[in-house]
Enzyme design. Structure first.
Site, PDB file in Angstrom:
ATOM      1  CE  LYS A 103      -3.219   2.581   3.056  1.00 29.02           C
ATOM      2  NZ  LYS A 103      -3.908   2.674   4.128  1.00 29.02           N
ATOM      3  CG  ASP A 146      -5.544   8.497   4.462  1.00 30.82           C
ATOM      4  OD1 ASP A 146      -6.527   8.831   3.801  1.00 30.82           O
ATOM      5  OD2 ASP A 146      -5.546   7.358   5.083  1.00 30.82           O
ATOM      6  CE  LYS A 164      -6.333   8.865   7.923  1.00 29.23           C
ATOM      7  NZ  LYS A 164      -6.940   7.659   8.646  1.00 29.23           N
ATOM      8  CG  ASP A 170      -2.280   5.204   5.148  1.00 26.62           C
ATOM      9  OD1 ASP A 170      -2.059   3.976   5.758  1.00 26.62           O
ATOM     10  OD2 ASP A 170      -3.079   5.422   4.811  1.00 26.62           O
ATOM     11  CG  ASP A 181      -9.856   7.583   6.732  1.00 29.94           C
ATOM     12  OD1 ASP A 181      -8.758   7.661   6.472  1.00 29.94           O
ATOM     13  OD2 ASP A 181     -10.117   7.604   7.990  1.00 29.94           O
ATOM     14  CD  GLU A 206      -6.825   5.551   2.198  1.00 31.68           C
ATOM     15  OE1 GLU A 206      -5.681   5.103   2.740  1.00 31.68           O
ATOM     16  OE2 GLU A 206      -7.754   5.815   3.392  1.00 31.68           O
ATOM     17  NE  ARG A 243     -10.723  -1.128   3.317  1.00 34.19           N
ATOM     18  CZ  ARG A 243     -11.158  -1.453   4.580  1.00 34.19           C
ATOM     19  NH1 ARG A 243     -12.351  -1.946   4.813  1.00 34.19           N
ATOM     20  NH2 ARG A 243     -10.800  -0.889   5.835  1.00 34.19           N
TER      21      ARG A 243
END
Length: 493
Positions: free
Chosen positions: A257, A262, A269, A281, A341, A343, A345
């Site tokens: 990933k 993010d 967030k 992230d 959020d 995202e 995946r």
């Protein structure tokens, strides 16, 4: 750091600093070995200053005036019956932090014969290099503390020397991963990450393919591009390939990933979600690129490895994806985005589809995917989900061998009910309960049934706020050593 074996142990050894590991009990007989380099009186005086019984974490040091070594560090290892390999790593790390600020030759003498001496030597060598790591790239006037420049492992057979050649490449991969995760998002952009991958490829002879936005559109990567559309920075899809010379016995893919920042998107967030830490992230991509760097130098035989990263930012602008949007992944699956959020995946959906098209024997993805995994397993264990018992065994053995914690979690098929959408084929999040499991089940939708696959959630393990074991505070580089071990084991599936 130059690393070597000194077979004779302390006989005639005159390095700068000695780390001496002691088991709990019978200290006097163990300390007899130090008579080669210091008097019994100096030992007795040092041990009077603080009670030292050899328990794990016991630490005592004393200096020898006008002699070499100039300092001796005694480190407790605990009971011989309970001692495990990772205890040697932790003891080594504690000792190394004690000698930061000194230079010269560091000697380490431990009870090697309790373990396979070759494996123990490699573990301790890695622990020394990784515990000395300090990332001060972004300081105006970084203060470089003195460090030993030579490591000598005392009392080991000469045969252990061949295993030492693996230490520096592996640690270089871990350090690269730490630097990538530690870099701020205005420095490590998707393009910068892609450029770093190309540098690795050029340095170690890997094949490199970097796809831009238009090329990703041509491959119908609608899920990945939906995440990126809120950012002014262009997304990049990274594909590095290592091919061993000679017969290829196994083809594998490692997928990371790669969210360089993010914000959460419109599901912003807030509060305790630590938006300021969302530079990490991309920890999964750092592990994959770090592994590529190590594997490129080690050049394992019999294996073809594909390193894949879909990298972008998850930001907010007038073009950003909305909660409720429906997008189509490259395998044709339609996804209702009920949480912007979740995202990571979405980016992985297209990356895993791409990986399957390469027809590998196995795929492993690493991702800082869910807070639910952190709640369940804490900061020392990563979660493992897999559709293959054999792959599970390989990965758990690979992780255990290098001291990275991996805990298998269930792929509870009935939980897929929570991902049902009224409008699309699937939603990107399910109910709060079992969130890390439904995240893994979502990813499984993009894996072909005949391909062994594993998902490793490293949300809790890729960063530490304090020194822990061989990891100084900051990015850990978690996953690199497990992936490298897995690659070397993959020639015997």
């Amino acid at each position: 750091m130059q690393i070597s074996i000194i077979q004779k142990g302390l006989e005639g050894w005159r390095g700068s600093i000695l780390v001496f590991g002691l088991l709990e009990g019978a200290l006097e007989s163990q300390l007899n070995a130090l008579k080669e380099i210091c008097t019994p009186a100096s030992l007795a005086k040092a041990l009077q200053d603080k009670e030292f019984v050899g328990k794990q974490g016991d630490l005592q040091s004393f200096q020898l005036i006008g002699k070499e070594p100039r300092e001796i560090v005694l480190i407790g290892l605990g009971s011989a019956e309970k001692l495990v390999l990772d205890d040697l790593r932790k003891a080594t790390a504690i000792s190394c932090r004690k000698v930061i600020g000194q230079e010269g030759t560091l000697g380490i003498l431990l009870p090697w014969d309790i373990f396979d001496s070759d494996i123990a030597a490699k573990a301790v060598g890695e622990a020394v290099i990784l515990s000395f790591f300090k990332d001060n790239r972004f300081q105006k006037d970084p203060k470089q503390k003195k460090l030993p420049n030579k490591l000598e492992l005392l009392g080991l057979p000469e045969s252990s020397q061949k295993y030492l050649s693996e230490i520096v490449p592996i640690c270089s991969g871990v350090k690269l991963a730490r630097e990538l995760v530690g870099a701020p998002p205005n420095s490590l952009t998707p393009s910068a990450l892609a450029n770093q991958a190309k540098e690795i490829a050029n340095q170690f002879g890997l094949e490199a393919k970097i796809l831009g936005q238009e090329e990703c559109q041509a491959k119908n990567m609608g899920a990945f591009l939906a995440v990126s559309q809120g950012s002014d920075l262009s997304p990049k899809f990274i594909h590095l390939t290592y091919r061993a010379k000679g017969e290829i016995k196994r083809r594998i893919a490692m997928v990371g990933k790669g969210l360089t920042f993010d914000s959460g998107g419109y599901n912003l967030k807030v509060g305790a979600s630590q938006i300021e830490m969302m530079k990490y992230d991309m920890g999964g991509s750092a592990a994959v690129i770090g592994a590529a760097r190590a594997i490129g130098e080690l050049a394992p035989s019999g294996v073809e490895i594909h390193f894949l990263v879909a990298t972008c930012e998850n930001m907010i602008n007038g073009s950003a994806v909305h909660p409720g949007d429906i997008v189509k992944a490259s395998n044709g699956t339609t996804i209702e985005i009920n949480n912007t959020d979740a995202e990571g995946r979405l980016t992985l959906a297209d990356a895993l589809t791409y990986a399957c098209e390469l027809k590998p024997d196995a795929i492993v993805d690493l991702a800082t995917l869910t807070g639910a995994c952190v709640i369940a397993l804490g900061e020392e264990l990563a979660g493992l989900w897999t559709n293959s018992k054999h792959l599970s065994k390989e990965l758990k053995e690979s992780a255990e061998a290098c001291g990275e914690g991996l805990w298998e979690m269930p792929l509870q098929d009935s939980y897929k009910e929570g991902l049902k959408s009224m409008l699309a084929d699937i939603k990107n999040t399910g109910p709060r309960a079992g969130g890390s499991i439904t995240a893994a089940l979502f990813l499984k939708e993009f894996i072909k049934e005949d391909i062994a696959w594993a998902h490793i959630d490293i949300a809790g393990t890729c960063w530490t706020d304090k020194d822990r074991g061989i990891n100084p505070a900051g990015a850990t580089g978690f996953g690199v050593r497990t992936l490298v071990n897995w690659a070397s084991r993959s020639i015997n599936p």
